[in-house]
Design a protein around this motif. Structure first.
Motif, mmCIF file in Angstrom:
data_model
loop_
_atom_site.group_PDB
_atom_site.id
_atom_site.type_symbol
_atom_site.label_atom_id
_atom_site.label_comp_id
_atom_site.label_asym_id
_atom_site.label_seq_id
_atom_site.Cartn_x
_atom_site.Cartn_y
_atom_site.Cartn_z
ATOM 1 N N GLN A 19 -7.574 147.423 76.000
ATOM 2 C CA GLN A 19 -9.022 147.589 76.519
ATOM 3 C C GLN A 19 -10.090 146.724 76.061
ATOM 4 O O GLN A 19 -11.281 146.489 76.505
ATOM 5 N N TRP A 20 -10.047 146.619 74.693
ATOM 6 C CA TRP A 20 -11.062 145.930 73.982
ATOM 7 C C TRP A 20 -11.396 144.664 74.698
ATOM 8 O O TRP A 20 -12.428 143.960 74.236
ATOM 9 N N MET A 21 -10.486 143.718 75.196
ATOM 10 C CA MET A 21 -10.493 142.547 75.803
ATOM 11 C C MET A 21 -11.580 142.397 76.900
ATOM 12 O O MET A 21 -11.976 141.277 77.565
ATOM 13 N N HIS A 91 -11.283 133.960 70.726
ATOM 14 C CA HIS A 91 -12.244 135.057 70.930
ATOM 15 C C HIS A 91 -13.525 134.496 71.547
ATOM 16 O O HIS A 91 -14.132 135.232 72.540
ATOM 17 N N LYS A 92 -13.952 133.172 71.248
ATOM 18 C CA LYS A 92 -15.075 132.795 71.731
ATOM 19 C C LYS A 92 -15.078 132.494 73.225
ATOM 20 O O LYS A 92 -15.864 132.802 73.769
ATOM 21 N N GLN A 93 -13.948 131.908 73.564
ATOM 22 C CA GLN A 93 -13.577 131.539 74.944
ATOM 23 C C GLN A 93 -13.449 132.801 75.702
ATOM 24 O O GLN A 93 -13.961 132.741 76.991
ATOM 25 N N LEU A 94 -12.827 133.934 75.063
ATOM 26 C CA LEU A 94 -12.562 135.032 76.083
ATOM 27 C C LEU A 94 -14.217 135.616 76.187
ATOM 28 O O LEU A 94 -14.075 136.280 77.347
ATOM 29 N N LYS A 100 -19.106 135.795 82.020
ATOM 30 C CA LYS A 100 -19.338 135.321 83.167
ATOM 31 C C LYS A 100 -18.804 136.416 84.306
ATOM 32 O O LYS A 100 -19.803 136.659 85.364
ATOM 33 N N HIS A 101 -18.011 137.395 84.042
ATOM 34 C CA HIS A 101 -17.894 138.395 84.732
ATOM 35 C C HIS A 101 -18.870 139.435 84.740
ATOM 36 O O HIS A 101 -19.408 140.107 85.883
ATOM 37 N N LEU A 102 -19.315 139.850 83.765
ATOM 38 C CA LEU A 102 -20.361 140.773 83.522
ATOM 39 C C LEU A 102 -21.855 140.257 84.248
ATOM 40 O O LEU A 102 -22.558 141.030 84.641
ATOM 41 N N ASP A 103 -22.067 139.057 84.057
ATOM 42 C CA ASP A 103 -23.477 138.686 84.268
ATOM 43 C C ASP A 103 -23.709 137.756 85.789
ATOM 44 O O ASP A 103 -24.636 138.093 86.322
ATOM 45 N N TYR A 104 -22.395 137.273 86.149
ATOM 46 C CA TYR A 104 -22.402 136.412 87.174
ATOM 47 C C TYR A 104 -21.452 137.069 88.375
ATOM 48 O O TYR A 104 -21.380 136.537 89.362
ATOM 49 N N GLY A 105 -20.798 138.013 87.842
ATOM 50 C CA GLY A 105 -19.777 138.597 88.955
ATOM 51 C C GLY A 105 -18.601 137.874 89.131
ATOM 52 O O GLY A 105 -17.885 137.891 90.159
ATOM 53 N N ALA A 106 -18.338 136.903 88.312
ATOM 54 C CA ALA A 106 -16.803 136.144 88.367
ATOM 55 C C ALA A 106 -15.560 137.063 87.995
ATOM 56 O O ALA A 106 -15.812 138.039 87.663
ATOM 57 N N ASP A 109 -11.056 137.774 84.008
ATOM 58 C CA ASP A 109 -9.763 136.782 83.390
ATOM 59 C C ASP A 109 -9.976 136.881 82.084
ATOM 60 O O ASP A 109 -10.574 136.414 81.256
ATOM 61 N N THR A 110 -8.962 137.697 81.456
ATOM 62 C CA THR A 110 -8.836 137.747 79.951
ATOM 63 C C THR A 110 -7.873 136.757 79.251
ATOM 64 O O THR A 110 -7.405 136.957 78.258
#
Length: 405
Positions: A19-21, A91-94, A100-106, A109-110
């Motif tokens: 879940q941390w991801m 981790h930086k790429q993750l 992007k998912h939280l800010d722009y709704g993308a 993808d983990t």
């Protein structure tokens, strides 16, 4: 049924462990941890290479067991630092994908493929700075002419100078430390469209009241690093017992000259002399008692002079920032000025009333009541009554107050 329940519980446990991801704050914390561990291993490798070089300067043979142990430790921590540098960029790429998912709704993808990390220029730049090392049982000598003088460098010395570039990790450590007390960094970053990275961190550090401490620390680190570089550049390995180069017996190696004058460079084996040279160079004094002979030494001295000028500019800006009043100090000064103005106003009012009274007491300017008070002596009587009342008030204040039940 039991097997299905066990499988479902195991699946739930796996989901919970990963879940941390999906947690941006947790990913950011792990990114900083990977950066700190990578920096720790890189700096440990530099320390190992520095110990190797110092043992060479102590006339130890390159195949001595202590030097081989330091080389083996350097190899281990170097590979460990490369591993954690990779994990840092992973981790930086993750973090970027989750943001992007939280800010722009993308789409969430983990999964971070290795080719994405390998395509990053910054990753390979850090590998280039952190990976070079001298493996055990490997040694060589590098010799060439500089200003008609033969200079010989050991592989341990050259690799130690290259490994000192790993100190760039300190910049990232300082950046993470300066931003660690800021809450909700991702939210602020999203709404202000401001990257809270190195430039923001530097401005925050140098505009704080601890800026002088940070500047002093940076100056000392730069001074020590330049001193070590200068010492390595100005010392020829031909003076060591382990030197095997054939040109070490040539006149250009045995006696250095500068424009035809003989130069004694035996003092450069001592680190304190190199530190003194870099100190007077960084402060733009330059007494001339120690000066560079080699091209590498001149390059290091020029770098120290430029660094000293930059640090002096930062010191001036920091002192100007410290001497400015804080908002609390500005408020205190404003209140004090208000009280001073009130007292000055009372004094001016008293002076104005006194001036008016003196003007009215002039002959021909007194009213009928004032003239009657002066003629009948009532003014003197009132003055005596006022003096007696003041005496009584003083006597009352001097006596202790007692309360009867």
């Amino acid at each position: 049924a039991i097997l299905k329940q066990a499988a479902s519980s195991r699946h739930l446990a796996l989901d919970t462990s990963w879940q941390w991801m999906r947690n941006r704050d947790e990913i950011e914390r792990r990114t900083i941890d990977c950066s700190n561990i990578a920096g720790m291993f890189s700096i440990l490798g530099f320390i190992c290479s520095m110990v190797q070089n110092e043992l060479i300067y102590k006339s130890y043979q390159p195949m001595h067991w202590a030097i081989l142990i330091m080389a083996a430790l350097n190899t281990i921590v170097t590979f460990a630092s490369i591993l954690f540098i990779y994990r840092f960029y992973w981790h930086k790429q993750l973090l970027l994908q989750v943001s992007k998912h939280l800010d722009y709704g993308a789409r969430m993808d983990t999964f971070v493929p290795a080719k994405v990390i390998m395509a990053k220029v910054h990753f390979w730049a850090e590998v280039l700075f952190s990976f070079p090392f001298l493996p055990p049982f490997v040694t060589f000598e590098i010799g060439f002419l500089q200003l008609d003088n033969f200079v010989l460098y050991r592989a341990e010395t050259a690799m130690c100078i290259i490994n000192s570039l790993r100190l760039y990790h300190l910049v990232r450590l300082m950046k993470d430390h300066s931003l660690s007390d800021l809450p909700n960094k991702s939210t602020v970053r999203r709404f202000t469209n401001q990257k809270l990275q190195y430039v923001f961190s530097a401005k925050r550090v140098f505009n704080s009241y601890n800026s002088m401490a940070y500047i002093t620390l940076i100056w000392m680190i730069m001074l020590l690093v330049h001193a070590y570089w200068f010492r390595a550049a100005e010392f020829s390995a031909c003076r060591l017992a382990s030197a095997n180069h054939a040109d070490c017996k040539s006149p250009a190696a045995e006696q250095w000259t500068l424009y035809g004058s003989p130069i004694d460079q035996t003092a450069m084996i001592y680190f304190q002399n190199a530190a003194w040279a870099m100190w007077i160079t960084s402060t733009t004094v330059g007494y001339g008692d120690i000066f560079p002979i080699t091209h590498c030494g001149r390059f290091v001295a020029a770098s120290a002079a430029i660094s000293g000028a930059v640090i002096a500019a930062f010191v001036t800006a920091s002192l100007g920032n410290i001497l400015q009043r804080t908002p609390n100090e500005e408020a205190a000064v404003g209140i004090l000025r208000k009280f001073q103005a009130r007292e000055q106003l009372l004094i001016e009012a008293v002076n104005l009333v006194s001036l008016w009274w003196r003007k009215k007491r002039r002959p021909g300017n007194l009213s009928r009541r004032q003239r009657a008070m002066v003629v009948n002596g009532q003014a003197q009587t009132l003055r005596k009554i006022h003096q007696e009342a003041r005496k009584d008030l003083k006597s009352i204040k001097s006596e202790p107050i007692s309360f009867s039940p």
